[in-house]
Motif scaffolding. Structure first.
Motif, mmCIF file in Angstrom:
data_model
loop_
_atom_site.group_PDB
_atom_site.id
_atom_site.type_symbol
_atom_site.label_atom_id
_atom_site.label_comp_id
_atom_site.label_asym_id
_atom_site.label_seq_id
_atom_site.Cartn_x
_atom_site.Cartn_y
_atom_site.Cartn_z
ATOM 1 N N SER A 149 -2.443 -26.439 5.586
ATOM 2 C CA SER A 149 -1.551 -25.279 5.671
ATOM 3 C C SER A 149 -2.251 -24.106 6.336
ATOM 4 N N ASN A 150 -1.493 -23.377 7.141
ATOM 5 C CA ASN A 150 -1.967 -22.093 7.649
ATOM 6 C C ASN A 150 -0.960 -21.018 7.243
ATOM 7 N N GLN A 151 -0.985 -19.883 7.890
ATOM 8 C CA GLN A 151 -0.132 -18.770 7.459
ATOM 9 C C GLN A 151 1.350 -19.002 7.734
ATOM 10 N N THR A 152 1.688 -19.887 8.644
ATOM 11 C CA THR A 152 3.087 -19.998 9.055
ATOM 12 C C THR A 152 3.736 -21.356 8.785
ATOM 13 N N TYR A 153 2.956 -22.395 8.500
ATOM 14 C CA TYR A 153 3.559 -23.708 8.249
ATOM 15 C C TYR A 153 2.550 -24.634 7.580
ATOM 16 N N LYS A 178 17.652 -22.300 3.865
ATOM 17 C CA LYS A 178 17.362 -23.485 4.669
ATOM 18 C C LYS A 178 15.868 -23.721 4.777
ATOM 19 N N LEU A 179 15.547 -24.977 5.113
ATOM 20 C CA LEU A 179 14.190 -25.374 5.457
ATOM 21 C C LEU A 179 14.186 -25.832 6.907
ATOM 22 N N LEU A 180 13.116 -25.525 7.624
ATOM 23 C CA LEU A 180 12.960 -26.007 8.991
ATOM 24 C C LEU A 180 11.776 -26.961 9.051
ATOM 25 N N VAL A 181 12.015 -28.126 9.638
ATOM 26 C CA VAL A 181 10.965 -29.116 9.835
ATOM 27 C C VAL A 181 10.892 -29.421 11.329
ATOM 28 N N TYR A 182 9.688 -29.388 11.884
ATOM 29 C CA TYR A 182 9.488 -29.710 13.293
ATOM 30 C C TYR A 182 8.745 -31.035 13.404
ATOM 31 N N LEU A 183 9.254 -31.921 14.266
ATOM 32 C CA LEU A 183 8.754 -33.280 14.365
ATOM 33 C C LEU A 183 8.268 -33.600 15.781
ATOM 34 N N LYS A 184 7.325 -34.563 15.865
ATOM 35 C CA LYS A 184 6.815 -35.007 17.154
ATOM 36 C C LYS A 184 7.768 -35.988 17.849
ATOM 37 N N GLY A 210 10.405 -25.943 24.797
ATOM 38 C CA GLY A 210 10.317 -24.696 25.536
ATOM 39 C C GLY A 210 10.686 -23.459 24.749
ATOM 40 N N LEU A 211 11.145 -23.634 23.505
ATOM 41 C CA LEU A 211 11.498 -22.487 22.657
ATOM 42 C C LEU A 211 10.359 -22.194 21.691
ATOM 43 N N GLY A 212 10.033 -20.943 21.538
ATOM 44 C CA GLY A 212 8.963 -20.570 20.627
ATOM 45 C C GLY A 212 9.336 -20.817 19.178
ATOM 46 N N HIS A 213 8.407 -21.400 18.421
ATOM 47 C CA HIS A 213 8.654 -21.627 17.002
ATOM 48 C C HIS A 213 7.326 -21.891 16.316
ATOM 49 N N HIS A 214 7.309 -21.793 14.995
ATOM 50 C CA HIS A 214 6.113 -22.111 14.231
ATOM 51 C C HIS A 214 5.957 -23.629 14.155
ATOM 52 N N GLY A 215 4.711 -24.090 14.070
ATOM 53 C CA GLY A 215 4.482 -25.520 13.958
ATOM 54 C C GLY A 215 4.481 -26.204 15.308
#
Length: 297
Positions: free
Chosen positions: A217-221, A240-246, A264-269
């Protein structure tokens, strides 16, 4: 559970018989030339001198996708000293944080240097093989250690297999002061409670796909990784929860309000596929997306 990944270095047909490199330097040159693809680590420096007093030379220095400093040590075959050698360099690194930050700043910029995750430095040992004592040893250290076995297949393919991986022992968080609270704050806490509970279930689902998974874990995810991240969970929002996947967004069903392409959109993770989870029912349909991403990491 180990996982073998084959990388085509030139473009050709894989031969069946595996082999070791002729010399250790061949392994180092190959990994350094493809470090982000193979290990999920951005390359910073090769044969990095730790100075005349310390008297060492780090094979490879890098920084992973979560901002953690990474030391990579290589051995052609089996070498009982590779873990201790790497830990020797991690101790030096933690005593020379400004030196590392300056290196990151020079190579990757000021923002990357400011985001270094010092709570989770990593040692990756790439070698021809490891002993059962090596595998036991990684679980006894407080630092994150990955043991990666390599093999050449013909002249144009190399395989990397994670033999053992340990995330390290994080320090216990300090107890915070008790909030006095207001009626509004209590209502907010109640509303957030459902998302916190859902986050716990999602965490279990993400870790439950394999014994080779660790999280950091870090400060954002919070990242869930094999050798590389396969999923990133952003702390719960109000509803809501946001999950980012490969997983490649082009290969999955993009359901409005649930799954979208954020290339191309900025996001955490890390990862270009975003899932929005609002209930355990959403989690049930998310599991297949998790599996696809896990297979790629």
């Amino acid at each position: 559970m180990s996982s073998l990944k084959l990388f085509n270095t030139k473009g050709g047909v894989t031969e069946v018989a595996p082999r070791l490199a002729e010399v250790e330097a061949d392994v180092q040159d190959l990994v350094e030339g493809h470090m982000q693809t193979m290990l999920g680590v951005r390359f910073l420096a090769s044969e990095y001198s730790t100075g005349p007093v310390h008297g060492g030379r780090i094979d490879s220095l890098g920084i992973d996708e979560n901002g953690a400093p990474v030391i990579v040590e290589y051995k052609r075959g089996t070498d009982a000293g590779v873990i201790n050698q790497g830990l020797f360099y991690i101790a030096w690194l933690l005593d020379h944080r400004d030196t590392f930050r300056h290196l990151v700043r020079d190579r990757l910029g000021v923002h990357a240097a400011a985001q270094v995750l010092w709570s989770a430095p990593r040692l990756i040992c790439v070698a021809g093989d490891f002993t059962r004592y090596d595998i036991h040893a990684v679980r006894e250290h407080r630092h994150a250690i990955d043991l990666v076995r390599y093999r050449y297949f013909g002249s144009e393919h190399v395989g990397l297999e994670t033999v053992a991986s340990f995330a390290g022992r994080a320090a216990a968080p300090k107890a915070g002061s008790r909030s006095r609270g207001t009626a509004k704050a209590q209502r907010t806490a109640t509303e957030a409670g459902a998302m916190t509970e859902l986050a716990t279930v999602v965490d279990e689902a993400l870790l439950g796909l394999g014994e080779d998974l660790t999280k950091v874990s870090n400060q954002t995810y919070t990242a869930y990784r094999r050798m590389q991240n396969y999923a990133c969970l952003v702390p719960p929002k109000k509803a809501k929860l946001l999950v980012y996947l490969k997983a490649d967004p082009a290969t999955v069903d993009l359901v409005p309000g649930f799954a979208r392409d954020v290339t191309g959109l900025g996001h955490h993770g890390t990862g270009d596929l975003e899932l929005t989870l609002q209930s355990e029912r959403d989690l049930e349909r998310a599991v297949e997306y998790f599996r696809q991403s896990y297979a790629l990491a």
